[in-house]
Design a protein around this motif. Structure first.
Motif, mmCIF file in Angstrom:
data_model
loop_
_atom_site.group_PDB
_atom_site.id
_atom_site.type_symbol
_atom_site.label_atom_id
_atom_site.label_comp_id
_atom_site.label_asym_id
_atom_site.label_seq_id
_atom_site.Cartn_x
_atom_site.Cartn_y
_atom_site.Cartn_z
ATOM 1 N N UNK A 9 15.327 20.535 -26.064
ATOM 2 C CA UNK A 9 16.776 20.553 -25.972
ATOM 3 C C UNK A 9 17.391 20.225 -27.333
ATOM 4 N N UNK A 10 18.582 20.739 -27.620
ATOM 5 C CA UNK A 10 19.225 20.429 -28.900
ATOM 6 C C UNK A 10 19.793 19.016 -28.921
ATOM 7 N N UNK A 11 19.944 18.467 -30.101
ATOM 8 C CA UNK A 11 20.544 17.147 -30.279
ATOM 9 C C UNK A 11 21.032 17.033 -31.713
ATOM 10 N N UNK A 12 22.140 16.367 -31.907
ATOM 11 C CA UNK A 12 22.679 16.178 -33.252
ATOM 12 C C UNK A 12 23.044 14.718 -33.452
ATOM 13 N N UNK A 13 23.034 14.293 -34.692
ATOM 14 C CA UNK A 13 23.500 12.959 -35.071
ATOM 15 C C UNK A 13 24.542 13.139 -36.169
ATOM 16 N N UNK B 98 30.791 5.230 -38.955
ATOM 17 C CA UNK B 98 30.369 5.384 -37.567
ATOM 18 C C UNK B 98 29.207 6.360 -37.495
ATOM 19 N N UNK B 99 28.318 6.134 -36.539
ATOM 20 C CA UNK B 99 27.253 7.082 -36.243
ATOM 21 C C UNK B 99 27.364 7.474 -34.789
ATOM 22 N N UNK B 100 27.208 8.758 -34.506
ATOM 23 C CA UNK B 100 27.337 9.271 -33.148
ATOM 24 C C UNK B 100 26.134 10.148 -32.840
ATOM 25 N N UNK B 101 25.413 9.839 -31.765
ATOM 26 C CA UNK B 101 24.355 10.707 -31.260
ATOM 27 C C UNK B 101 24.974 11.644 -30.233
ATOM 28 N N UNK B 102 24.766 12.933 -30.408
ATOM 29 C CA UNK B 102 25.363 13.951 -29.542
ATOM 30 C C UNK B 102 24.257 14.734 -28.842
ATOM 31 N N UNK B 103 23.836 14.306 -27.628
ATOM 32 C CA UNK B 103 22.820 15.065 -26.892
ATOM 33 C C UNK B 103 23.346 16.446 -26.509
ATOM 34 N N UNK B 104 22.405 17.363 -26.276
ATOM 35 C CA UNK B 104 22.752 18.721 -25.843
ATOM 36 C C UNK B 104 23.721 19.390 -26.808
ATOM 37 N N UNK B 105 23.549 19.141 -28.092
ATOM 38 C CA UNK B 105 24.462 19.676 -29.101
ATOM 39 C C UNK B 105 23.655 20.285 -30.233
ATOM 40 N N UNK B 106 23.790 21.601 -30.422
ATOM 41 C CA UNK B 106 23.133 22.287 -31.518
ATOM 42 C C UNK B 106 23.965 22.225 -32.783
ATOM 43 N N UNK C 91 23.543 16.052 -38.903
ATOM 44 C CA UNK C 91 22.093 16.265 -38.914
ATOM 45 C C UNK C 91 21.669 16.673 -37.517
ATOM 46 N N UNK C 92 20.774 17.649 -37.413
ATOM 47 C CA UNK C 92 20.332 18.140 -36.118
ATOM 48 C C UNK C 92 18.826 17.961 -35.983
ATOM 49 N N UNK D 8 17.082 11.155 -39.258
ATOM 50 C CA UNK D 8 18.343 11.817 -38.912
ATOM 51 C C UNK D 8 19.534 11.049 -39.472
ATOM 52 N N UNK D 9 19.496 9.717 -39.374
ATOM 53 C CA UNK D 9 20.574 8.913 -39.952
ATOM 54 C C UNK D 9 20.684 9.136 -41.458
ATOM 55 N N UNK D 10 19.536 9.127 -42.134
ATOM 56 C CA UNK D 10 19.546 9.317 -43.589
ATOM 57 C C UNK D 10 20.081 10.696 -43.951
ATOM 58 N N UNK D 11 19.713 11.719 -43.181
ATOM 59 C CA UNK D 11 20.200 13.075 -43.447
ATOM 60 C C UNK D 11 21.704 13.166 -43.267
ATOM 61 N N UNK D 12 22.193 12.599 -42.145
ATOM 62 C CA UNK D 12 23.638 12.658 -41.890
ATOM 63 C C UNK D 12 24.414 11.854 -42.918
ATOM 64 N N UNK D 13 23.903 10.685 -43.310
ATOM 65 C CA UNK D 13 24.582 9.881 -44.327
ATOM 66 C C UNK D 13 24.642 10.615 -45.659
#
Length: 611
Positions: free
Chosen positions: A168-172, A206-214, A239-240, A251-256
């Motif tokens: 399943x997709x997931x994004x941070x 802020x950091x947000x985990x987004x399940x089911x999100x491509x 970051x996905x 994922x946190x490091x990528x998004x930051x």
């Protein structure tokens, strides 16, 4: 497994999604009844079975029973499923799942259900081999309650494992903003969903985990976050999973990194948050924070003539660091010569380093300059210097101290000017204490020491390098590079890479030479990377070590096949107009265009007359 669903009744007016404008039906193909109903509903189920996937709408007040008997609204033809196994009940804005005393149990997010459990959008229900994902379009009345950083990481890890297990997709997403007297959280009302996880990871971030999100949906979310935080100088990084990381910290490091690199008021992608450093004709991709710092330190050390010792595992890229030291130095106009001290026998290595006179030994038919003479004015890179014998260590020490070299068979000393950079995979300090390496030579070589982390510790760079190497290898072969399937990316991210960058490059060259399909699946890498399943085709079973379970294939593979089939059907029904086709299957246009390209659907387009 077979599923029998009743004809869904028209939804009551209270279920209409008032946040969605009704699109015009002009020029658009009618939607399938179950899709039409699900879009109008606030809740629905996605049912994944071994040979099919379907959407099941849920109306308010709906009581859907799952089981084996034919009176169940969702019938599963599986002996492990009880006659009446579980029930989903929708009341108002809340849905609950109840196990009906089944023999083999019902799992909700991998935990056995023992009492009525509330459902959140994105929750996964597992019954035998059937996977059901609950979705809701109901917006939360307020943003998700922020979690403490430790709890956030723990919950994010659970979501990553769910995304990996069920493909399943997931994004941070990381949001940076100017801190003010009021928190940014209230401004996010209407953007965060009930299933999203949010945490204040630092002041103004802020950091947000987004399940089911491509990726496409995550970019749309990023644009909305920028809108609601306008005036607070927001920047957003996306970051996905698994493209930008297969664990929370990566994922946190990528998004930051993406947020830091983005201009104020804009968003950046983790897949683009890297630098390419060029040294002469060579270049290196740098994304990991440790690698950024290492190359910055190398640039400072390059200005001096200080000897540098590079330590790290074989294949990690020590020669590239030596190249950076040379090209950033005043000696960059002269030669950089390298010698692998482990590749030659002692006598040959001595001749290669110091040169020899004609007749100095059997086979010396002519005078030859050594590495130090040939590199006069430049930089010498001594790789695997820890493999030198004690006698050769003594001779090297004298050259480093006197800056003079004597050829084999000669007594004349020659003045030479050089800068020495050495590398080893051994801990030379420990080798000195054990008496296997000269302490005085070690201190001569280690004027400064750089430790190069192995590839398995540079997780942000791993998949970036994989795509780069694959593109390069396919370019040399004159072919389009195949797509790395999400399951393959996850497999690559979990492999330990004992051969480091060299091993990764070899694997990508293997793919370029052997994989003819448009997508690289895990079974393509059987025997080379981790333990993977077999290909679905029997003709390819000889390429792997174990056959798949009878009748089963990875669910992600089946979902992709279904998606391609539905996209082609929608295109055919709408004259190959991508905008109308995307609307017909309720897929965001950006996602449709991306998948159209990735799946290579253009080859199925009808040929125009006269073309």
């Amino acid at each position: 497994m077979a599923a029998r669903m009743p004809q869904p009744p028209g939804p009551p007016s209270s279920l209409a999604d008032t946040t969605r404008a009704e699109p015009s039906s002009a020029g658009k193909a009618p939607l399938a009844p179950e899709v039409e109903q699900a879009l109008a509903s606030r809740a629905w189920l996605m049912v994944f079975q071994k040979s099919s996937t379907r959407m099941v709408p849920l109306a308010t007040g709906a009581e859907l029973t799952i089981g084996r008997q034919d009176t169940c609204e969702l019938q599963l033809d599986d002996e492990r499923v009880s006659r009446a196994h579980a029930r989903v009940l929708v009341t108002g804005n809340q849905a609950t799942l109840t196990d009906l005393g089944s023999q083999n149990g019902t799992l909700l997010n991998d935990e056995r259900v023992v009492s009525a459990r509330p459902l959140s959008s994105g929750d996964t229900i597992t019954i035998a081999d059937t996977v059901v994902v609950f979705h809701t379009s109901t917006r939360p009345p307020a943003p998700s309650t922020p979690l403490e950083p430790a709890a956030f990481r723990a919950r994010a890890a659970v979501e990553i494992e769910r995304a990996r297990r069920f493909s399943r997709p997931m994004a941070l997403v990381v949001v940076t903003f100017t801190p003010s007297s009021s928190s940014a959280l209230p401004a996010l009302e209407g953007v965060l969903r009930p299933l999203d996880l949010v945490s204040v990871v630092s002041t103004g971030q802020l950091a947000v985990v987004c399940p089911e999100t491509g990726e496409d949906e995550a970019q749309e979310r990023a644009e909305r976050l920028l809108e609601v935080l306008e005036g607070q100088q927001p920047r957003v990084g996306v970051a996905v999973f698994p493209e930008d990381g297969a664990d929370v910290e990566t994922l946190l490091a990528s998004a930051r990194a993406a947020a830091v690199a983005a201009p104020t008021g804009q968003f950046g992608l983790g897949s683009k948050a890297y630098r390419t450093l060029t040294f002469g004709k060579q270049s290196v991709l740098v994304a990991d924070a440790d690698m950024h710092r290492l190359y910055e330190l190398a640039a400072r050390l390059a200005k001096s003539d200080l000897a540098v010792l590079i330590q790290g595992e074989t294949g990690a890229g020590k020669e590239m660091v030596a190249t950076a030291l040379h090209w950033g130095s005043p000696r960059s106009g002269q030669r950089l010569l390298a010698m692998n001290c482990a590749a030659l026998q002692e006598a040959l290595l001595e001749s290669e380093l110091f040169g020899h006179e004609k007749g100095a030994f059997t086979g010396a038919v002519a005078t030859k300059q050594g590495l130090f003479e040939s590199c006069d004015g430049g930089t010498i890179f001594l790789d695997e210097v820890g493999e030198m014998s004690a006698a050769l260590q003594a001779k090297l020490l004298r050259v480093l101290e006197t800056r003079r070299v004597t050829r084999l068979g000669s007594t004349r000393e020659l003045d030479v000017s050089f800068r020495v950079v050495a590398a080893t995979h051994r801990d030379l300090n420990a080798e000195v204490k054990a008496g296997r390496f000269r302490g005085d030579l070690y201190f001569r070589l280690a004027g400064a020491t750089l430790w190069l982390p192995p590839l398995r510790e540079r997780k942000r760079e791993l998949l970036l390098l994989a795509r780069l190497f694959l593109d390069e290898a396919c370019g040399r072969a004159g072919r389009e590079p195949p797509r790395l399937a999400p399951e393959t990316q996850s497999l690559l991210a979990q492999h330990l890479w004992p051969g480091n960058v060299r091993e990764l490059r070899n694997v990508m060259e293997f793919i370029a030479a052997t994989v003819t399909e448009a997508s690289v699946e895990p079974w393509h890498l059987a025997g080379r990377v981790g333990a993977v399943a077999s290909p679905p085709a029997a003709a390819e079973s000889a390429a792997v070590s174990a056959p798949p379970s009878p009748g089963f294939r990875p669910i992600g593979e089946e979902v992709r096949e279904l998606e391609q089939r539905r996209m082609l059907e929608a295109l055919a029904a709408n004259g190959w107009n991508q905008t109308r086709a995307a609307a017909a299957i309720a897929m965001p246009l950006r996602t449709f265009v991306t998948r159209f390209r990735d799946y290579g659907l253009a080859r199925h387009a009808p040929q125009r007359q006269g073309s």
